[in-house]
Scaffold this motif. Structure first.
Motif, mmCIF file in Angstrom:
data_model
loop_
_atom_site.group_PDB
_atom_site.id
_atom_site.type_symbol
_atom_site.label_atom_id
_atom_site.label_comp_id
_atom_site.label_asym_id
_atom_site.label_seq_id
_atom_site.Cartn_x
_atom_site.Cartn_y
_atom_site.Cartn_z
ATOM 1 N N ALA A 116 -120.559 23.747 43.777
ATOM 2 C CA ALA A 116 -121.218 24.924 44.354
ATOM 3 C C ALA A 116 -121.758 24.567 45.726
ATOM 4 C CB ALA A 116 -122.350 25.423 43.454
ATOM 5 N N LEU A 161 -124.493 30.855 50.720
ATOM 6 C CA LEU A 161 -125.042 29.791 49.893
ATOM 7 C C LEU A 161 -125.282 30.340 48.499
ATOM 8 C CD1 LEU A 161 -127.657 28.194 52.348
ATOM 9 C CD2 LEU A 161 -125.317 27.464 51.875
ATOM 10 N N SER A 162 -124.801 29.628 47.511
ATOM 11 C CA SER A 162 -124.901 30.124 46.142
ATOM 12 C C SER A 162 -125.040 28.939 45.195
ATOM 13 C CB SER A 162 -123.669 30.949 45.770
ATOM 14 O OG SER A 162 -123.727 31.349 44.411
ATOM 15 N N GLN A 163 -125.810 29.154 44.130
ATOM 16 C CA GLN A 163 -125.990 28.138 43.103
ATOM 17 C C GLN A 163 -124.928 28.226 42.007
ATOM 18 O OE1 GLN A 163 -128.194 25.770 43.220
ATOM 19 N NE2 GLN A 163 -129.428 26.477 44.968
ATOM 20 N N GLU A 164 -124.107 29.266 42.043
ATOM 21 C CA GLU A 164 -123.100 29.439 41.004
ATOM 22 C C GLU A 164 -121.879 28.582 41.288
ATOM 23 O OE1 GLU A 164 -122.207 33.530 40.770
ATOM 24 O OE2 GLU A 164 -124.234 34.131 40.107
ATOM 25 N N ARG A 165 -121.140 28.319 40.242
ATOM 26 C CA ARG A 165 -119.948 27.486 40.344
ATOM 27 C C ARG A 165 -118.828 28.239 41.056
ATOM 28 N NH1 ARG A 165 -118.054 23.044 37.332
ATOM 29 N NH2 ARG A 165 -115.774 22.869 37.211
ATOM 30 N N ASP A 166 -118.203 27.582 42.027
ATOM 31 C CA ASP A 166 -117.126 28.191 42.808
ATOM 32 C C ASP A 166 -115.844 27.387 42.547
ATOM 33 O OD1 ASP A 166 -115.484 29.465 44.555
ATOM 34 O OD2 ASP A 166 -116.770 29.229 46.324
ATOM 35 N N ALA A 219 -124.459 24.840 47.571
ATOM 36 C CA ALA A 219 -125.874 25.170 47.447
ATOM 37 C C ALA A 219 -126.672 24.542 48.592
ATOM 38 C CB ALA A 219 -126.405 24.683 46.107
ATOM 39 N N HIS A 220 -128.004 24.733 48.532
ATOM 40 C CA HIS A 220 -128.868 24.271 49.618
ATOM 41 C C HIS A 220 -128.968 22.743 49.661
ATOM 42 C CE1 HIS A 220 -129.978 28.427 48.833
ATOM 43 N NE2 HIS A 220 -130.464 28.485 50.086
ATOM 44 N N ASP A 221 -128.717 22.060 48.559
ATOM 45 C CA ASP A 221 -128.880 20.612 48.549
ATOM 46 C C ASP A 221 -127.680 19.870 49.149
ATOM 47 O OD1 ASP A 221 -127.273 21.486 46.572
ATOM 48 O OD2 ASP A 221 -127.971 20.079 45.046
#
Length: 264
Positions: free
Chosen positions: A99, A81-86, A101-103
């Motif tokens: 990304a 899980l990452s907040q950075e752009r993939d 992410a958790h949301d």
């Protein structure tokens, strides 16, 4: 294990292809509804809907096939899980998920419906289970009657449309193309019209005109008496234009042999 993994990868690839076809069909249908609603007709809409139904049927057959792996026994777990752009994730999701992410994890990896939807489904299941057998049969009978009535109306309307279509196709002909061309040629070019014979005035129905005059005289100056000679100009005036059709107006011409009102 390797054989099962290969079989699972092949099945997932086939399922992804079917899902992409279904997604493209849904997108095309939504585009037509939003942008071509003025020219969109009912048969075209039914064709698109039938295409969607075909994709769903093929997808369900693939999932229930014997050689398909049991996907219900498999679980998808997030490894990172990452907040950075993939960029790779963005390409795989067609620019929808930038990304992981958790949301977005609870929505994309959910194996059960949302809590609100699940509670409504439970309420409907309890309501259906609380109904008695007789009530259920009555509701089913009433629903079947409604469906049968609607089916009869649609069938009757279809029979009427087909009968009207066949009646229009077999209607008797009330006009003649040959007669129409003949009339047009006669009016525009004078084709087929005959000239009046000399000595007969149009509209007199075969009677000769005799000019009126004073008793004992040959008539007014410039006009010969009965039986007298006529010059060509006067004859042409009485005959009328050459080739003109006779008039349909009836005339009553009195002979000159009757008593003159000024005679002594």
């Amino acid at each position: 294990m390797q054989r099962e993994e290969k079989q699972l990868e092949a099945a997932l690839d086939a399922i992804i292809m079917r899902v992409n076809d279904l997604k493209n069909s849904i997108a095309a249908m939504i585009f037509k509804i939003e942008h071509e609603y003025e020219t969109l007709n009912w048969p075209t809409f039914l064709d698109n809907f039938a295409l969607l139904s075909g994709h769903l049927t093929s997808l369900s057959k693939m999932l229930t096939h014997d050689k398909s792996p049991p996907l219900r026994n498999l679980t998808v777990l997030p490894l990172l899980l990452s907040q950075e752009r993939d960029e790779e994730l963005l390409r795989l999701t067609e620019q929808r998920v930038p990304a992981f992410a958790h949301d977005v994890v609870p929505d994309y990896l959910r194996s059960k419906p949302e809590p609100e939807v699940e509670s409504k489904m439970i309420q409907l299941e309890h309501k259906a289970a609380s109904l008695s057998f007789e009530t259920t049969q009555k509701q089913m009978t009433a629903y079947s009657k409604v469906v049968s009535h609607v089916w009869e109306i649609v069938s009757k309307a279809r029979e009427e449309w087909e009968s009207e279509g066949s009646a229009r196709g077999g209607a008797t002909q009330t006009s003649s193309v040959t007669d129409t061309h003949t009339l047009v040629a006669a009016v525009a070019l004078g084709k087929g019209l005959k000239m009046m014979p000399q000595g007969v005035q149009p509209g007199s129905q075969g009677m000769m005109m005799a000019p009126l005059g004073r008793p004992g005289s040959g008539g007014p100056p410039g006009q010969p008496g009965p039986g007298g000679p006529m010059n060509p100009n006067q004859q042409q005036q009485q005959m009328g234009p050459v080739g003109k059709a006779p008039s349909g107006i009836k005339t009553n011409i009195k002979a000159a042999t009757q008593i003159h009102p000024y005679a002594r």
